[in-house]
Write a protein that holds these residues in place. Structure first.
Motif, mmCIF file in Angstrom:
data_model
loop_
_atom_site.group_PDB
_atom_site.id
_atom_site.type_symbol
_atom_site.label_atom_id
_atom_site.label_comp_id
_atom_site.label_asym_id
_atom_site.label_seq_id
_atom_site.Cartn_x
_atom_site.Cartn_y
_atom_site.Cartn_z
ATOM 1 N N ILE A 1 3.143 16.542 -4.469
ATOM 2 C CA ILE A 1 1.746 16.789 -4.837
ATOM 3 C C ILE A 1 1.107 15.501 -5.357
ATOM 4 C CG2 ILE A 1 0.243 18.061 -6.416
ATOM 5 C CD1 ILE A 1 2.264 20.364 -6.250
ATOM 6 N N VAL A 2 1.862 14.732 -6.137
ATOM 7 C CA VAL A 2 1.357 13.439 -6.620
ATOM 8 C C VAL A 2 1.093 12.504 -5.444
ATOM 9 C CG1 VAL A 2 1.951 11.369 -7.948
ATOM 10 C CG2 VAL A 2 2.468 13.631 -8.876
ATOM 11 N N LEU A 3 2.026 12.454 -4.499
ATOM 12 C CA LEU A 3 1.856 11.589 -3.326
ATOM 13 C C LEU A 3 0.627 12.004 -2.522
ATOM 14 C CD1 LEU A 3 5.578 11.347 -2.106
ATOM 15 C CD2 LEU A 3 4.306 9.734 -3.531
ATOM 16 N N SER A 4 0.442 13.312 -2.373
ATOM 17 C CA SER A 4 -0.715 13.814 -1.626
ATOM 18 C C SER A 4 -2.020 13.455 -2.336
ATOM 19 C CB SER A 4 -0.591 15.338 -1.465
ATOM 20 O OG SER A 4 -1.740 15.873 -0.858
ATOM 21 N N SER A 5 -2.042 13.609 -3.674
ATOM 22 C CA SER A 5 -3.247 13.289 -4.442
ATOM 23 C C SER A 5 -3.567 11.798 -4.377
ATOM 24 C CB SER A 5 -3.079 13.726 -5.902
ATOM 25 O OG SER A 5 -2.989 15.130 -5.990
ATOM 26 N N ALA A 6 -2.522 10.966 -4.421
ATOM 27 C CA ALA A 6 -2.725 9.518 -4.338
ATOM 28 C C ALA A 6 -3.298 9.134 -2.982
ATOM 29 C CB ALA A 6 -1.404 8.792 -4.585
ATOM 30 N N ALA A 7 -2.790 9.772 -1.928
ATOM 31 C CA ALA A 7 -3.307 9.500 -0.584
ATOM 32 C C ALA A 7 -4.759 9.945 -0.463
ATOM 33 C CB ALA A 7 -2.439 10.211 0.461
ATOM 34 N N LYS A 8 -5.067 11.096 -1.036
ATOM 35 C CA LYS A 8 -6.433 11.615 -0.989
ATOM 36 C C LYS A 8 -7.385 10.695 -1.738
ATOM 37 C CE LYS A 8 -9.011 15.920 -1.750
ATOM 38 N NZ LYS A 8 -8.900 17.330 -2.218
ATOM 39 N N GLY A 9 -6.891 10.101 -2.827
ATOM 40 C CA GLY A 9 -7.726 9.212 -3.629
ATOM 41 C C GLY A 9 -7.724 7.776 -3.155
ATOM 42 N N GLY A 10 -6.945 7.480 -2.106
ATOM 43 C CA GLY A 10 -6.922 6.133 -1.547
ATOM 44 C C GLY A 10 -6.281 5.097 -2.445
ATOM 45 N N LEU A 11 -5.272 5.490 -3.241
ATOM 46 C CA LEU A 11 -4.618 4.534 -4.129
ATOM 47 C C LEU A 11 -3.707 3.597 -3.344
ATOM 48 C CD1 LEU A 11 -3.612 6.700 -7.237
ATOM 49 C CD2 LEU A 11 -5.739 5.477 -6.780
ATOM 50 N N SER A 12 -3.554 2.395 -3.856
ATOM 51 C CA SER A 12 -2.662 1.421 -3.232
ATOM 52 C C SER A 12 -1.212 1.744 -3.578
ATOM 53 C CB SER A 12 -3.002 0.019 -3.721
ATOM 54 O OG SER A 12 -2.708 -0.090 -5.116
ATOM 55 N N GLN A 13 -0.275 1.083 -2.898
ATOM 56 C CA GLN A 13 1.145 1.302 -3.173
ATOM 57 C C GLN A 13 1.509 0.900 -4.594
ATOM 58 O OE1 GLN A 13 2.034 3.538 -0.610
ATOM 59 N NE2 GLN A 13 3.999 2.574 -1.088
ATOM 60 N N SER A 14 0.909 -0.184 -5.101
ATOM 61 C CA SER A 14 1.215 -0.619 -6.471
ATOM 62 C C SER A 14 0.675 0.381 -7.493
ATOM 63 C CB SER A 14 0.622 -2.011 -6.733
ATOM 64 O OG SER A 14 -0.794 -1.979 -6.644
ATOM 65 N N GLU A 15 -0.507 0.945 -7.230
ATOM 66 C CA GLU A 15 -1.072 1.955 -8.128
ATOM 67 C C GLU A 15 -0.235 3.224 -8.114
ATOM 68 O OE1 GLU A 15 -5.809 0.672 -7.829
ATOM 69 O OE2 GLU A 15 -4.920 2.056 -6.355
ATOM 70 N N LEU A 16 0.203 3.632 -6.922
ATOM 71 C CA LEU A 16 1.052 4.812 -6.809
ATOM 72 C C LEU A 16 2.403 4.579 -7.479
ATOM 73 C CD1 LEU A 16 1.848 7.577 -5.713
ATOM 74 C CD2 LEU A 16 2.383 6.485 -3.521
ATOM 75 N N SER B 1 -10.626 14.410 -7.877
ATOM 76 C CA SER B 1 -11.487 13.514 -8.655
ATOM 77 C C SER B 1 -11.424 12.080 -8.134
ATOM 78 C CB SER B 1 -11.072 13.539 -10.127
ATOM 79 O OG SER B 1 -11.213 14.840 -10.661
ATOM 80 N N LEU B 2 -10.240 11.639 -7.714
ATOM 81 C CA LEU B 2 -10.101 10.278 -7.202
ATOM 82 C C LEU B 2 -10.900 10.060 -5.926
ATOM 83 C CD1 LEU B 2 -6.283 9.649 -7.794
ATOM 84 C CD2 LEU B 2 -8.177 8.434 -8.882
ATOM 85 N N ALA B 3 -11.161 11.134 -5.213
ATOM 86 C CA ALA B 3 -11.949 11.017 -3.985
ATOM 87 C C ALA B 3 -13.428 10.798 -4.281
ATOM 88 C CB ALA B 3 -11.769 12.276 -3.134
ATOM 89 N N ASN B 4 -13.847 11.085 -5.531
ATOM 90 C CA ASN B 4 -15.267 11.007 -5.879
ATOM 91 C C ASN B 4 -15.573 10.022 -6.998
ATOM 92 O OD1 ASN B 4 -15.901 13.211 -4.053
ATOM 93 N ND2 ASN B 4 -15.007 14.580 -5.572
ATOM 94 N N HIS B 5 -14.539 9.524 -7.669
ATOM 95 C CA HIS B 5 -14.753 8.631 -8.810
ATOM 96 C C HIS B 5 -13.799 7.446 -8.723
ATOM 97 C CE1 HIS B 5 -17.161 11.775 -10.860
ATOM 98 N NE2 HIS B 5 -16.270 12.609 -10.358
ATOM 99 N N THR B 6 -14.114 6.363 -9.419
ATOM 100 C CA THR B 6 -13.243 5.192 -9.408
ATOM 101 C C THR B 6 -11.968 5.465 -10.194
ATOM 102 O OG1 THR B 6 -14.136 4.193 -11.430
ATOM 103 C CG2 THR B 6 -15.293 3.722 -9.353
ATOM 104 N N PHE B 7 -10.924 4.734 -9.870
ATOM 105 C CA PHE B 7 -9.639 4.899 -10.546
ATOM 106 C C PHE B 7 -9.790 4.638 -12.044
ATOM 107 C CE2 PHE B 7 -4.976 3.390 -10.794
ATOM 108 C CZ PHE B 7 -4.540 4.679 -11.023
ATOM 109 N N GLN B 8 -10.556 3.610 -12.418
ATOM 110 C CA GLN B 8 -10.726 3.277 -13.833
ATOM 111 C C GLN B 8 -11.471 4.380 -14.576
ATOM 112 O OE1 GLN B 8 -10.985 1.077 -11.343
ATOM 113 N NE2 GLN B 8 -9.127 -0.061 -11.959
#
Length: 389
Positions: free
Chosen positions: A26-41, A82-89
């Motif tokens: 679920i974390v991996l799916s959410s990270a992919a949905k939010g477009g996180l980089s490998q280092s962020e994940l 939320s990551l799909a609509n807001h910045t990571f920070q």
């Protein structure tokens, strides 16, 4: 640890295995949905397992109870949206506010007061609803691979039948051994693509945006306190433990704050994993299972970059089967506590609403199970409330 037994070690291994598979996906799916980089994940995975492992060890050793600290599974789903609509920070800023709010609620003592007022059968109805799918997963796993998983299940039944003669050899360990043998022969797992590398966690500077805070904080807060922590507390009570509610809330808040700076979402008490650890006849030493689980989680977090490949290698049906078998005893106990005393109608509605998996206002079914069950009980079971009033 002199209190360690084979049962506790096996419970720790199964809880660890459960925690690094389905919840991680679920974390991996959410990270992919939010477009996180490998280092962020990688930093996210590092924190949720390192912090969860350390807090599991500390709390379990201090309170001598099997307390599994992990990360909010429904919270990860909320974060993905939320990551799909807001910045990571901006999302990290919402994490921090959530963590401090959880800590303040724990320090105030309001959570323990609420849980004392909430009828136990209604809470256990919610817990039973959460755990029921894990029991159903046993049947699903048998359907997916009847021969191999059927042999594993049969091994578990045989070892349970002879459990009085084999007290020091838990049925789940026998099932895991048979699973390893059968899968190595008939479903060999390739490790060619797995490369070991140590995690390089990142420290992130948060930003605070009102729109993000409004979207994330309240739903995330409810998933931690009223869904995840309530499950863990309810399970420990059902297994005759005396969970330290305020401390569990406080440390969920502290863990959430620490996680935030590594780009990870909220820490919480893990209901199903606590159930796996608590399901032992040696109640006084059950805490050692949580310690072993915590150690394994820390190791896993240190090698977070291999998490994606490792998770994809373990057969999903095997995890469903082992997780379901490990939680059978807890599911039975929670169902008994739901329907063998007062508040039966409230417990039934709490159970049904939770099983329905409805979602409203971005808040999952377990919370609405508690709310709906309490309301129904208050209307239909007034005498039960008078007796405990």
């Amino acid at each position: 640890m002199n209190d360690t037994s084979l049962t506790n070690v096996s419970n720790g291994i199964v809880a660890w295995l459960f925690g690094i598979t389905g919840p991680l996906l679920i974390v991996l799916s959410s990270a992919a949905k939010g477009g996180l980089s490998q280092s962020e994940l990688s930093s996210w995975i590092f924190s949720i397992y390192i912090v969860g492992g350390l807090l599991s060890i500390i709390l379990s050793l201090y309170y001598k109870q099997p307390i599994a600290v992990a990360f909010s599974i429904p919270g990860a789903i909320i974060v993905g949206t939320s990551l799909a609509n807001h910045t990571f920070q901006d999302v990290i800023g919402a994490y921090i506010i959530t963590g401090f709010t959880i800590l303040l609620l724990g320090l105030s003592g309001v959570i323990s007061k609420i849980l004392r007022i909430l009828p136990t059968p209604i809470m256990m109805g919610m817990v039973s609803g959460v755990l029921l799918p894990f029991g159903v997963n046993i049947i699903t796993a048998l359907k997916d691979d009847f021969l191999i998983n059927g042999a594993i299940f049969l091994t578990f039944l045989i070892m349970t039948f002879f459990s009085n003669s084999l007290k020091k050899f838990p049925p789940i360990i026998a099932a895991m051994i048979v699973a390893a043998v059968l899968y190595s022969i008939f479903r060999p797992i390739s490790l060619i693509e797995v490369t070991l590398s140590v995690a390089e966690p990142q420290i992130y500077i948060p930003s605070f945006r009102l729109a993000t805070i409004g979207e994330v904080v309240i739903p995330l807060l409810i998933t931690v306190i009223a869904i995840q922590n309530a499950q863990g507390i309810g399970i420990l009570k059902s297994m005759q433990f005396d969970p330290p509610v305020n401390a569990m809330t406080n440390w969920s808040g502290i863990g959430s704050i620490i996680n935030s700076f590594f780009g990870a979402h909220s820490a919480c008490i893990a209901g199903p994993m606590t159930g796996i650890l608590a399901d032992t006849n040696a109640r006084n030493t059950a805490y050692t299972g949580a310690v072993w689980m915590g150690i394994l989680w820390i190791i896993f977090g240190l090698f977070a970059p291999i998490a994606v490949t490792l998770t994809s290698i373990i057969p999903a049906s095997l995890i469903l089967l082992l997780g379901g078998l490990a939680l059978l005893g807890v599911l039975k106990n929670s169902l008994e506590l739901s329907f063998t005393s007062n508040f039966k109608m409230g417990a039934l509605f709490s159970f049904m609403i939770t099983v329905s998996e409805i979602e409203f206002l971005s808040i999952g079914a377990p919370f609405w199970g508690l709310v709906g069950g309490t309301i129904v009980s208050f209307v239909m079971e007034k005498d039960d409330f008078r007796r405990v009033g």
